[in-house]
Design a protein around this motif. Sequence first.
Motif, PDB file in Angstrom:
ATOM      1  N   LEU A 170     -13.573  -0.560 -23.784  1.00  0.00           N
ATOM      2  CA  LEU A 170     -13.162  -0.172 -22.432  1.00  0.00           C
ATOM      3  C   LEU A 170     -11.871   0.643 -22.472  1.00  0.00           C
ATOM      4  O   LEU A 170     -11.738   1.662 -21.785  1.00  0.00           O
ATOM      5  N   LEU A 171     -10.913   0.220 -23.301  1.00  0.00           N
ATOM      6  CA  LEU A 171      -9.657   0.949 -23.426  1.00  0.00           C
ATOM      7  C   LEU A 171      -9.888   2.338 -24.034  1.00  0.00           C
ATOM      8  O   LEU A 171      -9.224   3.307 -23.659  1.00  0.00           O
ATOM      9  N   LEU A 172     -10.829   2.426 -24.965  1.00  0.00           N
ATOM     10  CA  LEU A 172     -11.161   3.735 -25.547  1.00  0.00           C
ATOM     11  C   LEU A 172     -11.700   4.679 -24.475  1.00  0.00           C
ATOM     12  O   LEU A 172     -11.379   5.873 -24.461  1.00  0.00           O
ATOM     13  N   SER A 173     -12.523   4.138 -23.586  1.00  0.00           N
ATOM     14  CA  SER A 173     -13.055   4.980 -22.514  1.00  0.00           C
ATOM     15  C   SER A 173     -11.938   5.446 -21.586  1.00  0.00           C
ATOM     16  O   SER A 173     -11.977   6.559 -21.061  1.00  0.00           O
ATOM     17  N   GLU A 174     -10.915   4.599 -21.400  1.00  0.00           N
ATOM     18  CA  GLU A 174      -9.767   4.997 -20.584  1.00  0.00           C
ATOM     19  C   GLU A 174      -8.984   6.123 -21.256  1.00  0.00           C
ATOM     20  O   GLU A 174      -8.341   6.935 -20.588  1.00  0.00           O
ATOM     21  N   LEU A 175      -9.028   6.175 -22.588  1.00  0.00           N
ATOM     22  CA  LEU A 175      -8.376   7.257 -23.322  1.00  0.00           C
ATOM     23  C   LEU A 175      -9.167   8.558 -23.243  1.00  0.00           C
ATOM     24  O   LEU A 175      -8.672   9.616 -23.632  1.00  0.00           O
ATOM     25  N   GLY A 176     -10.397   8.465 -22.770  1.00  0.00           N
ATOM     26  CA  GLY A 176     -11.225   9.663 -22.664  1.00  0.00           C
ATOM     27  C   GLY A 176     -12.331   9.737 -23.684  1.00  0.00           C
ATOM     28  O   GLY A 176     -12.980  10.772 -23.824  1.00  0.00           O
ATOM     29  N   SER A 177     -12.553   8.646 -24.430  1.00  0.00           N
ATOM     30  CA  SER A 177     -13.629   8.645 -25.409  1.00  0.00           C
ATOM     31  C   SER A 177     -14.966   8.861 -24.709  1.00  0.00           C
ATOM     32  O   SER A 177     -15.239   8.231 -23.686  1.00  0.00           O
ATOM     33  N   PRO A 178     -15.818   9.762 -25.208  1.00  0.00           N
ATOM     34  CA  PRO A 178     -17.097  10.028 -24.542  1.00  0.00           C
ATOM     35  C   PRO A 178     -17.946   8.766 -24.422  1.00  0.00           C
ATOM     36  O   PRO A 178     -17.968   7.927 -25.328  1.00  0.00           O
ATOM     37  N   SER A 179     -18.620   8.627 -23.301  1.00  0.00           N
ATOM     38  CA  SER A 179     -19.476   7.468 -23.089  1.00  0.00           C
ATOM     39  C   SER A 179     -20.745   7.581 -23.927  1.00  0.00           C
ATOM     40  O   SER A 179     -21.110   8.657 -24.393  1.00  0.00           O
ATOM     41  N   ILE A 180     -21.401   6.437 -24.122  1.00  0.00           N
ATOM     42  CA  ILE A 180     -22.669   6.424 -24.842  1.00  0.00           C
ATOM     43  C   ILE A 180     -23.719   7.162 -24.018  1.00  0.00           C
ATOM     44  O   ILE A 180     -23.910   6.877 -22.835  1.00  0.00           O
ATOM     45  N   GLN A 181     -24.391   8.109 -24.660  1.00  0.00           N
ATOM     46  CA  GLN A 181     -25.414   8.911 -23.997  1.00  0.00           C
ATOM     47  C   GLN A 181     -26.789   8.602 -24.601  1.00  0.00           C
ATOM     48  O   GLN A 181     -26.884   8.014 -25.688  1.00  0.00           O
ATOM     49  N   PRO A 182     -27.882   8.991 -23.896  1.00  0.00           N
ATOM     50  CA  PRO A 182     -29.224   8.686 -24.401  1.00  0.00           C
ATOM     51  C   PRO A 182     -29.508   9.189 -25.810  1.00  0.00           C
ATOM     52  O   PRO A 182     -30.278   8.562 -26.542  1.00  0.00           O
ATOM     53  N   ASN A 183     -28.883  10.303 -26.242  1.00  0.00           N
ATOM     54  CA  ASN A 183     -29.162  10.791 -27.597  1.00  0.00           C
ATOM     55  C   ASN A 183     -28.660   9.811 -28.658  1.00  0.00           C
ATOM     56  O   ASN A 183     -29.281   9.635 -29.707  1.00  0.00           O
ATOM     57  N   THR A 184     -27.541   9.133 -28.373  1.00  0.00           N
ATOM     58  CA  THR A 184     -27.027   8.113 -29.291  1.00  0.00           C
ATOM     59  C   THR A 184     -27.959   6.907 -29.320  1.00  0.00           C
ATOM     60  O   THR A 184     -28.218   6.336 -30.382  1.00  0.00           O
ATOM     61  N   VAL A 185     -28.464   6.519 -28.160  1.00  0.00           N
ATOM     62  CA  VAL A 185     -29.387   5.385 -28.088  1.00  0.00           C
ATOM     63  C   VAL A 185     -30.702   5.730 -28.787  1.00  0.00           C
ATOM     64  O   VAL A 185     -31.314   4.876 -29.438  1.00  0.00           O
ATOM     65  N   LEU A 186     -31.132   6.995 -28.674  1.00  0.00           N
ATOM     66  CA  LEU A 186     -32.369   7.423 -29.346  1.00  0.00           C
ATOM     67  C   LEU A 186     -32.226   7.301 -30.862  1.00  0.00           C
ATOM     68  O   LEU A 186     -33.159   6.873 -31.545  1.00  0.00           O
ATOM     69  N   HIS A 187     -31.078   7.660 -31.384  1.00  0.00           N
ATOM     70  CA  HIS A 187     -30.852   7.537 -32.825  1.00  0.00           C
ATOM     71  C   HIS A 187     -30.985   6.080 -33.259  1.00  0.00           C
ATOM     72  O   HIS A 187     -31.603   5.769 -34.280  1.00  0.00           O
ATOM     73  N   TYR A 219     -32.073   5.274 -43.235  1.00  0.00           N
ATOM     74  CA  TYR A 219     -31.443   6.503 -42.735  1.00  0.00           C
ATOM     75  C   TYR A 219     -32.486   7.337 -41.995  1.00  0.00           C
ATOM     76  O   TYR A 219     -33.586   7.553 -42.497  1.00  0.00           O
ATOM     77  N   VAL A 220     -32.131   7.788 -40.801  1.00  0.00           N
ATOM     78  CA  VAL A 220     -33.065   8.596 -40.005  1.00  0.00           C
ATOM     79  C   VAL A 220     -32.401   9.895 -39.551  1.00  0.00           C
ATOM     80  O   VAL A 220     -32.786  10.475 -38.529  1.00  0.00           O
ATOM     81  N   GLY A 221     -31.438  10.372 -40.310  1.00  0.00           N
ATOM     82  CA  GLY A 221     -30.767  11.613 -39.970  1.00  0.00           C
ATOM     83  C   GLY A 221     -29.599  11.409 -39.022  1.00  0.00           C
ATOM     84  O   GLY A 221     -29.224  10.285 -38.696  1.00  0.00           O
ATOM     85  N   GLN A 222     -29.042  12.521 -38.572  1.00  0.00           N
ATOM     86  CA  GLN A 222     -27.904  12.480 -37.666  1.00  0.00           C
ATOM     87  C   GLN A 222     -28.381  12.321 -36.217  1.00  0.00           C
ATOM     88  O   GLN A 222     -29.570  12.431 -35.911  1.00  0.00           O
ATOM     89  N   ILE A 223     -27.444  12.066 -35.342  1.00  0.00           N
ATOM     90  CA  ILE A 223     -27.755  11.882 -33.928  1.00  0.00           C
ATOM     91  C   ILE A 223     -28.285  13.197 -33.348  1.00  0.00           C
ATOM     92  O   ILE A 223     -27.679  14.255 -33.560  1.00  0.00           O
ATOM     93  N   PRO A 224     -29.412  13.166 -32.646  1.00  0.00           N
ATOM     94  CA  PRO A 224     -29.950  14.407 -32.058  1.00  0.00           C
ATOM     95  C   PRO A 224     -28.989  14.965 -31.008  1.00  0.00           C
ATOM     96  O   PRO A 224     -28.230  14.214 -30.395  1.00  0.00           O
ATOM     97  N   PRO A 225     -29.013  16.270 -30.779  1.00  0.00           N
ATOM     98  CA  PRO A 225     -28.064  16.873 -29.846  1.00  0.00           C
ATOM     99  C   PRO A 225     -28.259  16.452 -28.395  1.00  0.00           C
ATOM    100  O   PRO A 225     -27.307  16.443 -27.614  1.00  0.00           O
ATOM    101  N   ALA A 226     -29.488  16.121 -28.031  1.00  0.00           N
ATOM    102  CA  ALA A 226     -29.751  15.741 -26.636  1.00  0.00           C
ATOM    103  C   ALA A 226     -30.990  14.856 -26.575  1.00  0.00           C
ATOM    104  O   ALA A 226     -31.841  14.886 -27.472  1.00  0.00           O
TER     105      ALA A 226
END
Length: 310
Positions: A161-178, A281-288
């Motif tokens: 939560l504190l990281l998000s207050e610093l401006g850390s990007p939120s978790i997006q669907p591409n991260t969840v897909l990975h 290993y399934v590669g890097q996080i997809p762009p979108a």
Amino acid sequence: MLHFKRVFCTLMVFFCSFSAPPSQAYNTEFSTYSENLTRHLITAMRKMYADDTINIEACSTCYNNLQDRHFYQRTRDVDFQVDAFLRMIGINTGDLKPLEIRPYTKQDVTAALIALHDKFEKFALDTRMIDPSSKDLNRKTVAENRKHTFNPLTSLDRIELLLSELGSPSIQPNTVLHRARLMSELVKRLCDNGPCKSVPHQLSSPVSVKRPVHVFTEVNLLIIEMNAYVEKHQLTAVNGVANVKARGNVITPAEVYRLAGVAMADLVAINYAKFGTSDAYVGQIPPAANPTEVWREVNYAKRLLKAVLQ
């Protein structure tokens, strides 16, 4: 003279219409559209609350108390958030490493947390984001002054939560897909060639548009199948499969990611119990990506596991 006054008044009205304060100039049209948009947003929010508070079918016999492997995975997730913050400000954090299939202990959790602490402290000191004099804080003194023990998961949630207050990007669907791809990869390893070969990666029938709540529900259904697999194969070393509830009323990609992290930690334990140490290993996080793609991947993992259990 009268004609001159009329012309003067007309010019003043015309001039004032351009020089009026913004609050007056925008008043009528802006208010109409902003109020309508507000109504739409409230309607959408009520709909999401109604959908997201549905009775999600969860594993009734799963453990509620998380184990060391779950805390380790959660620590790694927070580390990912730190890396996202560092990348946001232009610091290269390297590529994702393979997932290690092995047992995890309290020592692993502590080591991961120390590494996470040291990484952020170095960055904060180098950029003078924190006072250099604070780096000599005695950790032993802090531990001695702590009179109560806290749930590690709660502490990690607070850090995120504190990281998000610093401006850390939120978790997006591409991260969840990975993460979903990693989960389906781990499930594939549990499959015999026979039943799994006949399972298509995507359903032949059209899939309606999905939101994070639908993915959250699908991960819960996967956990139920995982629990059945552990019981069927009597994997006592796994010590049960865990489950966690959502923290808020509306299910976000971050909530899905958190639940999927618990499921993935248990899939790691199941794979280790069956096959021993390895990597995934399934590669890097997809762009979108979007929630429908994530749902498809989790649904695929669930159908694979169902095929194994038949």
